[in-house]
Design a protein around this motif. Structure first.
Motif, PDB file in Angstrom:
ATOM      1  N   PRO A  70      35.038  46.341  13.881  1.00 54.27           N
ATOM      2  CA  PRO A  70      34.432  45.778  15.100  1.00 54.27           C
ATOM      3  C   PRO A  70      35.437  45.104  16.027  1.00 54.27           C
ATOM      4  O   PRO A  70      36.457  44.564  15.590  1.00 54.27           O
ATOM      5  CB  PRO A  70      33.412  44.777  14.556  1.00 54.27           C
ATOM      6  N   VAL A  71      35.105  45.159  17.291  1.00 57.51           N
ATOM      7  CA  VAL A  71      35.861  44.521  18.363  1.00 57.51           C
ATOM      8  C   VAL A  71      35.024  43.381  18.923  1.00 57.51           C
ATOM      9  O   VAL A  71      33.894  43.155  18.492  1.00 57.51           O
ATOM     10  CB  VAL A  71      36.181  45.532  19.478  1.00 57.51           C
ATOM     11  N   ASP A  72      35.573  42.659  19.872  1.00 58.37           N
ATOM     12  CA  ASP A  72      34.784  41.665  20.596  1.00 58.37           C
ATOM     13  C   ASP A  72      35.539  41.286  21.855  1.00 58.37           C
ATOM     14  O   ASP A  72      36.778  41.305  21.889  1.00 58.37           O
ATOM     15  CB  ASP A  72      34.522  40.416  19.752  1.00 58.37           C
ATOM     16  N   TRP A  73      34.793  40.920  22.901  1.00 57.33           N
ATOM     17  CA  TRP A  73      35.430  40.528  24.157  1.00 57.33           C
ATOM     18  C   TRP A  73      36.275  39.270  23.998  1.00 57.33           C
ATOM     19  O   TRP A  73      37.236  39.063  24.736  1.00 57.33           O
ATOM     20  CB  TRP A  73      34.355  40.302  25.231  1.00 57.33           C
ATOM     21  N   ILE A  74      35.948  38.423  23.013  1.00 57.10           N
ATOM     22  CA  ILE A  74      36.755  37.231  22.770  1.00 57.10           C
ATOM     23  C   ILE A  74      38.182  37.622  22.402  1.00 57.10           C
ATOM     24  O   ILE A  74      39.146  36.959  22.787  1.00 57.10           O
ATOM     25  CB  ILE A  74      36.135  36.384  21.640  1.00 57.10           C
ATOM     26  N   TRP A  89      42.895  32.941  20.487  1.00 58.87           N
ATOM     27  CA  TRP A  89      43.228  33.930  19.463  1.00 58.87           C
ATOM     28  C   TRP A  89      43.792  33.275  18.213  1.00 58.87           C
ATOM     29  O   TRP A  89      43.551  33.740  17.094  1.00 58.87           O
ATOM     30  CB  TRP A  89      44.205  34.952  20.036  1.00 58.87           C
ATOM     31  N   THR A  90      44.534  32.193  18.379  1.00 55.93           N
ATOM     32  CA  THR A  90      45.041  31.465  17.223  1.00 55.93           C
ATOM     33  C   THR A  90      43.885  30.911  16.394  1.00 55.93           C
ATOM     34  O   THR A  90      43.889  30.987  15.156  1.00 55.93           O
ATOM     35  CB  THR A  90      45.966  30.317  17.674  1.00 55.93           C
ATOM     36  N   PHE A 143      41.535  39.741  11.128  1.00 57.43           N
ATOM     37  CA  PHE A 143      41.796  39.338  12.508  1.00 57.43           C
ATOM     38  C   PHE A 143      42.166  40.606  13.270  1.00 57.43           C
ATOM     39  O   PHE A 143      43.220  41.189  13.054  1.00 57.43           O
ATOM     40  CB  PHE A 143      42.929  38.317  12.590  1.00 57.43           C
ATOM     41  N   GLN A 144      41.267  41.041  14.149  1.00 63.59           N
ATOM     42  CA  GLN A 144      41.465  42.254  14.933  1.00 63.59           C
ATOM     43  C   GLN A 144      41.610  41.857  16.390  1.00 63.59           C
ATOM     44  O   GLN A 144      40.900  40.988  16.897  1.00 63.59           O
ATOM     45  CB  GLN A 144      40.272  43.207  14.739  1.00 63.59           C
ATOM     46  N   LEU A 145      42.554  42.489  17.084  1.00 66.56           N
ATOM     47  CA  LEU A 145      42.845  42.142  18.468  1.00 66.56           C
ATOM     48  C   LEU A 145      42.964  43.418  19.294  1.00 66.56           C
ATOM     49  O   LEU A 145      43.565  44.401  18.850  1.00 66.56           O
ATOM     50  CB  LEU A 145      44.154  41.356  18.528  1.00 66.56           C
ATOM     51  N   THR A 146      42.389  43.401  20.495  1.00 63.04           N
ATOM     52  CA  THR A 146      42.469  44.535  21.416  1.00 63.04           C
ATOM     53  C   THR A 146      43.215  44.109  22.680  1.00 63.04           C
ATOM     54  O   THR A 146      42.803  43.164  23.362  1.00 63.04           O
ATOM     55  CB  THR A 146      41.065  45.033  21.807  1.00 63.04           C
TER      56      THR A 146
END
Length: 318
Positions: free
Chosen positions: A208-212, A240-241, A254-257
């Motif tokens: 999953p992703v998220d706008w955050i 993000w931290t 911890f996933q980041l886009t």
């Protein structure tokens, strides 16, 4: 009384239960797929991703002005090389979701991703809005994108992220028909899970992703619209931290886009570098591509421990 395309009242409060329940059950989150420990005994999994959209955002909407295209070109010309250098410096793998048209315009960039040990995954043909397409058009464009990336790099992508971060009524079936191992477009959890359709497990892993955890909402600029950057890069880094710290405490993901044309600017890369420094200060971090993460998740799904899949990958701490 106005009606929708299915002959139902457009006011959702008039729908019978089988209608709203059917829409809810079409695509749902199933079993959460988190092992007791990540590969190498790591405490947390970190999965960085970059959507290399470049010129396809304006092209999708029929915008061909040099100014709009130049904003996208920045991602390929300046952003992507800086990102690859940064990842190499920290020894961190990442997943690059790339529209096929973007890869055709920048074929050496697409090859550089896989050559440097990163994953290249599908992100539509021209960043089309898949939710507005008919089934055949959506399937044709997705299949063409898959074939294009395979031809350019010699490696068949196993993952997909829809350009709209959403599913049409046909998207899930198309993913299954084309043999994707995972999707990364939905937002039902912080951790990977199996997608369930109408109560039936599909075997498709969702990361999953998220706008955050996406750079675009914080930094996007539209000269003629109401969208304006409203965040300082270091403020975003703090968000993000906090997201990473919570994932670390939970033993999760911890996933980041990110986008090369967005995060690739100098001041914003400072924030990304500081975030990587923060992560590196923690023991027990497993950096994974989305495909590697999906492999571990699938091992949980089939009753295997992480050691049965990507656990052979040692814990990685730059």
């Amino acid at each position: 009384m106005p009606t929708d395309d299915f002959g139902l009242p457009s006011e959702s409060w008039r729908w019978p239960e089988h209608t709203w329940r059917g829409r809810i059950d079409a695509v749902r989150a199933g079993r959460r797929l988190v092992p007791d420990r990540w590969p190498g005994g790591a405490r947390v999994a970190v999965a960085l991703s970059f959507d290399s959209d470049h010129e396809t955002i304006p092209l999708r909407d029929g915008e061909t002005s040099p100014g709009r295209l130049a904003q996208g070109e920045y991602g390929a010309r300046a952003g992507a090389p800086r990102i690859l250098d940064l990842l190499a410096r920290y020894g961190v793998p990442a997943t690059f979701f790339m529209p096929a048209v973007s890869a055709l315009v920048h074929p050496e960039e697409a090859r550089a991703y896989t050559r440097d040990g990163h994953e290249l995954a599908v992100h539509g043909w021209i960043h089309e809005r898949n939710t507005l397409l008919g089934r055949e058009d959506e399937k044709e464009l997705t299949a063409r994108a898959l074939e294009t990336l395979t031809t350019l790099t010699g490696r068949r992508p196993v993952g997909i992220r829809t350009p709209s971060w959403d599913f049409s009524d046909s998207t899930l079936d198309i993913m299954l028909e084309l043999g994707f191992a995972y999707d990364s477009s939905l937002m039902a959890d912080d951790e990977p899970y199996e997608i369930v359709s109408e109560g039936r497990p599909t075997g498709l892993v969702e990361i999953p992703v998220d706008w955050i955890r996406d750079d675009a909402p914080y930094f996007t600029m539209d000269r003629y619209g109401s969208v304006r950057p409203h965040s300082r890069p270091r403020d975003v880094r703090e968000i993000w931290t906090d997201e990473f710290d919570a994932a670390y405490r939970d033993g999760g993901v911890f996933q980041l886009t990110l986008h090369p044309h967005v995060i690739g600017h100098r001041s914003r890369l400072v924030a990304l570098r500081e975030l990587l420094d923060h992560i590196a200060a923690h023991p027990g971090v497993w950096y994974a591509t989305h495909a590697q993460l999906a492999d571990v998740a699938r091992g949980v799904l089939h009753g295997r421990t992480a050691a049965g899949s990507a656990a052979d990958t040692p814990e990685h701490t730059p």
